[in-house]
Design a protein around this motif. Structure first.
Motif, short mmCIF file in Angstrom:
data_model
loop_
_atom_site.label_atom_id
_atom_site.label_comp_id
_atom_site.label_asym_id
_atom_site.label_seq_id
_atom_site.Cartn_x
_atom_site.Cartn_y
_atom_site.Cartn_z
N LEU A 271 44.83 33.43 51.59
CA LEU A 271 44.06 34.63 51.92
C LEU A 271 44.80 35.52 52.93
O LEU A 271 44.64 36.74 52.93
N LYS A 272 45.59 34.91 53.78
CA LYS A 272 46.30 35.69 54.81
C LYS A 272 47.49 36.46 54.26
O LYS A 272 48.02 37.34 54.93
N ASN A 273 47.91 36.11 53.06
CA ASN A 273 49.06 36.78 52.46
C ASN A 273 48.61 38.06 51.77
O ASN A 273 48.08 38.04 50.66
N ASP A 274 48.81 39.18 52.43
CA ASP A 274 48.35 40.47 51.89
C ASP A 274 49.10 40.88 50.63
O ASP A 274 48.68 41.83 49.95
N ASN A 275 50.19 40.20 50.32
CA ASN A 275 50.95 40.56 49.12
C ASN A 275 50.33 39.97 47.85
O ASN A 275 50.72 40.35 46.74
N ASN A 276 49.38 39.04 48.03
CA ASN A 276 48.73 38.47 46.85
C ASN A 276 47.80 39.49 46.20
O ASN A 276 47.16 40.29 46.90
N PRO A 277 47.71 39.49 44.88
CA PRO A 277 46.79 40.42 44.20
C PRO A 277 45.34 40.07 44.48
O PRO A 277 45.02 38.95 44.90
N GLY A 278 44.45 41.04 44.22
CA GLY A 278 43.04 40.85 44.50
C GLY A 278 42.43 39.66 43.81
O GLY A 278 41.56 38.98 44.37
N THR A 279 42.87 39.37 42.59
CA THR A 279 42.29 38.23 41.86
C THR A 279 42.59 36.91 42.56
O THR A 279 41.74 36.02 42.60
N ILE A 280 43.79 36.79 43.13
CA ILE A 280 44.15 35.57 43.85
C ILE A 280 43.35 35.47 45.15
O ILE A 280 42.85 34.40 45.52
N LEU A 281 43.21 36.59 45.85
CA LEU A 281 42.45 36.58 47.10
C LEU A 281 40.98 36.27 46.86
O LEU A 281 40.35 35.56 47.63
N ARG A 282 40.46 36.79 45.76
CA ARG A 282 39.07 36.51 45.42
C ARG A 282 38.89 35.02 45.10
O ARG A 282 37.91 34.40 45.51
N THR A 283 39.84 34.46 44.37
CA THR A 283 39.80 33.02 44.09
C THR A 283 39.85 32.22 45.38
O THR A 283 39.14 31.22 45.54
N ALA A 284 40.69 32.66 46.32
CA ALA A 284 40.80 31.97 47.61
C ALA A 284 39.46 31.98 48.34
O ALA A 284 39.03 30.96 48.90
N CYS A 285 38.77 33.12 48.33
CA CYS A 285 37.46 33.21 48.99
C CYS A 285 36.45 32.28 48.33
O CYS A 285 35.67 31.60 49.00
N SER A 286 36.46 32.26 47.00
CA SER A 286 35.54 31.39 46.27
C SER A 286 35.80 29.92 46.61
O SER A 286 34.87 29.14 46.84
N GLU A 287 37.07 29.54 46.63
CA GLU A 287 37.43 28.16 46.96
C GLU A 287 37.05 27.82 48.40
O GLU A 287 36.57 26.73 48.69
#
Length: 198
Positions: free
Chosen positions: A20-36
């Motif tokens: 989640l801290k990696n701002d270079n990740n796309p939104g779909t990955i960040l959203r998955t991180a939040c869900s997890e």
């Protein structure tokens, strides 16, 4: 401040927090991180929060199941809390859902709560201005503070101090206490909006 602050340290929580801290990740990955993160923080809460009962199937055979005497409610602080709830609901699939948009309750909280009602409140960033009226409503309707848990990704020290002055026995689970999150809250929420809702 006498709040019970639990910094969730499960290795999977550390992993997804790093994603989640990696701002270079796309939104779909960040959203998955939040869900997890929602799922694993909820798991940490449930380890000592769930009540089980022993049921006898037949002679000398017993099993342990989640007690049917308790009602579980997941409170989602909109608009971002629902991302955490995607993971949390997989662990509490029968929980009632209450949606809260800041101070406006969208789906009404049941009128009658009691000591058998357990409430999990989910939001990305802890906001005392939202949590306090919500807790007041729960307590007024019969809920017990020890049965209410707050889960968030980050919380600011000033928000915690404000909550601690009113709710000294409240228990909060988070991945990080950030001294700057109060100042950055609006810009951070804008960042999430830009990444998750494109």
């Amino acid at each position: 401040m006498q709040l019970q602050i639990n910094i969730a340290s499960h290795p999977l929580i550390q992993h997804w927090s790093g994603i989640l801290k990696n701002d270079n990740n796309p939104g779909t990955i960040l959203r998955t991180a939040c869900s997890e993160l929602g799922k694993w923080i909820t798991y940490e809460i449930m380890r000592e929060w769930l009540v089980t009962e022993t049921i006898e199937l037949k002679a000398n055979t017993t099993i342990s199941l989640i007690s049917s005497h308790y009602k579980y409610i997941i409170v989602i602080i909109m608009p971002y809390g629902f991302i955490l709830a995607e993971g949390a609901r997989s662990l509490l699939p029968t929980a009632n859902i209450v949606l809260v948009n800041y101070n406006d309750i969208i789906n009404n909280v049941p009128d009658q709560l009691n000591s058998f009602t357990k409430i999990l409140v989910l939001d990305l960033f802890l906001d005392e201005a939202t949590i306090t009226p919500l807790l007041n409503d729960f307590i007024k309707k019969g809920a017990v503070l020890s049965n209410i848990k707050i889960a968030c990704l980050e919380c600011g020290t000033s928000q915690l101090n404000q909550l601690g002055q009113i709710w000294s026995k409240l228990e909060i689970y988070t991945t990080k206490v950030n001294t700057n999150v109060d100042k950055e809250k609006c810009s951070r929420e804008d960042d999430f909006k830009d990444k998750f809702f494109v």
